[in-house]
Scaffold this active site. Structure first.
Site, PDB file in Angstrom:
ATOM      1  N   ASP A  81      -5.181   2.035  10.224  1.00 13.45           N
ATOM      2  CA  ASP A  81      -6.588   1.761  10.500  1.00 13.45           C
ATOM      3  C   ASP A  81      -6.729   1.359  11.976  1.00 13.45           C
ATOM      4  O   ASP A  81      -6.771   2.209  12.852  1.00 13.45           O
ATOM      5  CB  ASP A  81      -7.036   0.664   9.523  1.00 13.45           C
ATOM      6  CG  ASP A  81      -8.505   0.376   9.539  1.00 13.45           C
ATOM      7  OD1 ASP A  81      -9.288   1.267   9.876  1.00 13.45           O
ATOM      8  OD2 ASP A  81      -8.887  -0.763   9.191  1.00 13.45           O
ATOM      9  N   GLY A  93       0.771  -1.248   0.000  1.00 12.13           N
ATOM     10  CA  GLY A  93       0.000   0.000   0.000  1.00 12.13           C
ATOM     11  C   GLY A  93       0.798   1.291   0.000  1.00 12.13           C
ATOM     12  O   GLY A  93       0.319   2.318  -0.462  1.00 12.13           O
ATOM     13  N   ARG A 104      -4.746   0.673  -7.448  1.00  8.20           N
ATOM     14  CA  ARG A 104      -3.517   1.235  -6.852  1.00  8.20           C
ATOM     15  C   ARG A 104      -2.958   2.370  -7.702  1.00  8.20           C
ATOM     16  O   ARG A 104      -2.250   3.237  -7.211  1.00  8.20           O
ATOM     17  CB  ARG A 104      -2.442   0.142  -6.734  1.00  8.20           C
ATOM     18  CG  ARG A 104      -2.770  -0.954  -5.724  1.00  8.20           C
ATOM     19  CD  ARG A 104      -1.511  -1.769  -5.413  1.00  8.20           C
ATOM     20  NE  ARG A 104      -1.797  -3.046  -4.795  1.00  8.20           N
ATOM     21  CZ  ARG A 104      -1.970  -3.238  -3.485  1.00  8.20           C
ATOM     22  NH1 ARG A 104      -1.890  -2.222  -2.659  1.00  8.20           N
ATOM     23  NH2 ARG A 104      -2.221  -4.440  -3.005  1.00  8.20           N
ATOM     24  N   ASP A 124      -5.423  -0.472  -2.435  1.00 11.90           N
ATOM     25  CA  ASP A 124      -6.190  -1.312  -3.352  1.00 11.90           C
ATOM     26  C   ASP A 124      -7.504  -1.796  -2.768  1.00 11.90           C
ATOM     27  O   ASP A 124      -7.739  -1.756  -1.559  1.00 11.90           O
ATOM     28  CB  ASP A 124      -5.370  -2.566  -3.699  1.00 11.90           C
ATOM     29  CG  ASP A 124      -5.357  -3.560  -2.531  1.00 11.90           C
ATOM     30  OD1 ASP A 124      -5.028  -3.139  -1.399  1.00 11.90           O
ATOM     31  OD2 ASP A 124      -5.696  -4.736  -2.746  1.00 11.90           O
ATOM     32  N   THR A 134      -1.230  -3.597  12.729  1.00 13.78           N
ATOM     33  CA  THR A 134      -0.079  -3.862  11.855  1.00 13.78           C
ATOM     34  C   THR A 134       1.141  -3.082  12.333  1.00 13.78           C
ATOM     35  O   THR A 134       2.237  -3.622  12.486  1.00 13.78           O
ATOM     36  CB  THR A 134      -0.417  -3.433  10.407  1.00 13.78           C
ATOM     37  OG1 THR A 134      -1.690  -3.949  10.061  1.00 13.78           O
ATOM     38  CG2 THR A 134       0.626  -3.928   9.429  1.00 13.78           C
ATOM     39  N   GLY A 177      -4.433  -0.111  13.706  1.00 14.42           N
ATOM     40  CA  GLY A 177      -3.128   0.109  14.326  1.00 14.42           C
ATOM     41  C   GLY A 177      -2.382  -1.176  14.651  1.00 14.42           C
ATOM     42  O   GLY A 177      -1.211  -1.145  15.015  1.00 14.42           O
TER      43      GLY A 177
HETATM   44  P1  IMP Z   1      -4.397  -1.963  10.520  1.00 17.17           P
HETATM   45  O1  IMP Z   1      -3.958  -0.574  10.921  1.00 17.17           O
HETATM   46  O2  IMP Z   1      -3.620  -3.051  11.174  1.00 17.17           O
HETATM   47  O3  IMP Z   1      -5.874  -2.139  10.738  1.00 17.17           O
HETATM   48  O4  IMP Z   1      -4.151  -2.230   8.976  1.00 17.17           O
HETATM   49  C1  IMP Z   1      -4.011  -1.253   8.040  1.00 17.17           C
HETATM   50  C2  IMP Z   1      -3.969  -1.932   6.698  1.00 17.17           C
HETATM   51  O5  IMP Z   1      -5.302  -2.296   6.297  1.00 17.17           O
HETATM   52  C3  IMP Z   1      -3.493  -0.989   5.623  1.00 17.17           C
HETATM   53  O6  IMP Z   1      -2.106  -1.057   5.457  1.00 17.17           O
HETATM   54  C4  IMP Z   1      -4.274  -1.473   4.402  1.00 17.17           C
HETATM   55  O7  IMP Z   1      -3.611  -2.549   3.785  1.00 17.17           O
HETATM   56  C5  IMP Z   1      -5.570  -1.979   4.950  1.00 17.17           C
HETATM   57  N1  IMP Z   1      -6.614  -0.928   4.903  1.00 17.17           N
HETATM   58  C6  IMP Z   1      -7.263  -0.378   5.949  1.00 17.17           C
HETATM   59  N2  IMP Z   1      -8.163   0.530   5.534  1.00 17.17           N
HETATM   60  C7  IMP Z   1      -8.081   0.550   4.181  1.00 17.17           C
HETATM   61  C8  IMP Z   1      -8.761   1.317   3.162  1.00 17.17           C
HETATM   62  O8  IMP Z   1      -9.641   2.173   3.401  1.00 17.17           O
HETATM   63  N3  IMP Z   1      -8.391   1.065   1.873  1.00 17.17           N
HETATM   64  C9  IMP Z   1      -7.428   0.153   1.541  1.00 17.17           C
HETATM   65  N4  IMP Z   1      -6.774  -0.585   2.459  1.00 17.17           N
HETATM   66  C10 IMP Z   1      -7.099  -0.379   3.771  1.00 17.17           C
HETATM   67 MG    MG Z   2      -5.118  -4.132   0.508  1.00 15.90          MG
END
Ligand code: IMP
Ligand code: MG
Length: 203
Positions: free
Chosen positions: A100, A41, A162, A156, A104, A102
């Site tokens: 999102d 991403g 992308r 994506d 990751t 957090g």
């Molecule tokens: P999180 O912070 O662990 O929940 O993960 C974040 C990851 O979720 C990002 O790096 C994206 O790959 C994916 N993601 C979360 N929200 C979106 C969105 O609105 N569009 C595309 N990918 C998203």
């Molecule tokens: Mg994705």
């Protein structure tokens, strides 16, 4: 499922990327930071960002998965592709496309801290602060956005979109974990779940 309104235009992105790069270049003056990009991403953001960095620096790319399928499995964050070199005593800037829940980032920060990085900061193009589930420090933020599913500029939906130069909302998307699914698919899933439930009841 189709593209909805443009949330952030190409001009707005490019202006903000230059501002962030300027800020980082000032903050890290005299240092040699290591930018670690989260694939896939953040690949476009990373490429644009470092082209505006005016100090010496290094780049590295890493792949993490934060979910399996469309189901939220927050404790299931895995590192798939690791770092090549050592991060010991390095000033690290993690470059992410969107933060999102957090989970990751939290996982990545924990791993890098264990590897004795000197400092770790996060730079993300987009932040969804209302979706946060774990507290992670995000130092450089391009834009805050509401909890909607967006695509473009590296982000994506099932590997599509992308290449867009702007960020757009995806219409007809229901957010499941970190993935979006087609609302019509969601209806189909619910219907078949109900059908199998009533079938089971009859039996
Ligand atoms: P999180 O912070 O662990 O929940 O993960 C974040 C990851 O979720 C990002 O790096 C994206 O790959 C994916 N993601 C979360 N929200 C979106 C969105 O609105 N569009 C595309 N990918 C998203
Ligand atoms: Mg994705």
């Amino acid at each position: 499922m189709k593209l909805g309104r443009i949330v952030i235009t190409e001009d707005e992105i490019q202006k903000r990327v230059r501002e962030l790069a300027g800020e980082i270049s000032r903050d890290y003056s005299g240092k040699n930071p290591l930018f670690i990009s989260l694939l896939k991403g953040a690949f476009i953001f990373m490429a644009d960002l470092v082209r505006h960095i005016s100090i010496s620096h290094e780049v590295e790319f890493i792949t993490l998965s934060s979910y399996t399928g469309g189901i939220k499995r927050n404790n299931d964050v895995k590192m798939i592709k690791g770092l090549k070199g050592s991060v010991e005593n390095k000033d690290i800037i993690i470059v992410d496309g969107i933060v999102d829940t957090g989970h990751t980032l939290k996982h990545l920060i924990d791993i890098l801290s264990e590897k004795s990085a000197r400092s770790i900061r996060v730079c993300t193009l987009l932040d969804k602060p209302f979706s946060r589930e774990v507290d992670v420090p995000v130092h450089y933020i391009g834009f805050n956005i509401p909890d909607v599913f967006v695509v473009g500029y590296g982000l994506d939906f099932r590997e599509r979109y992308r290449n867009l130069k702007y960020i757009a909302e995806l219409v007809g998307a229901e957010i499941r974990g970190n993935e979006a699914i087609d609302s019509s698919e969601a209806v189909r899933h619910e219907t078949s779940a109900k059908e199998s439930f009533s079938r089971n009841k009859r039996i």
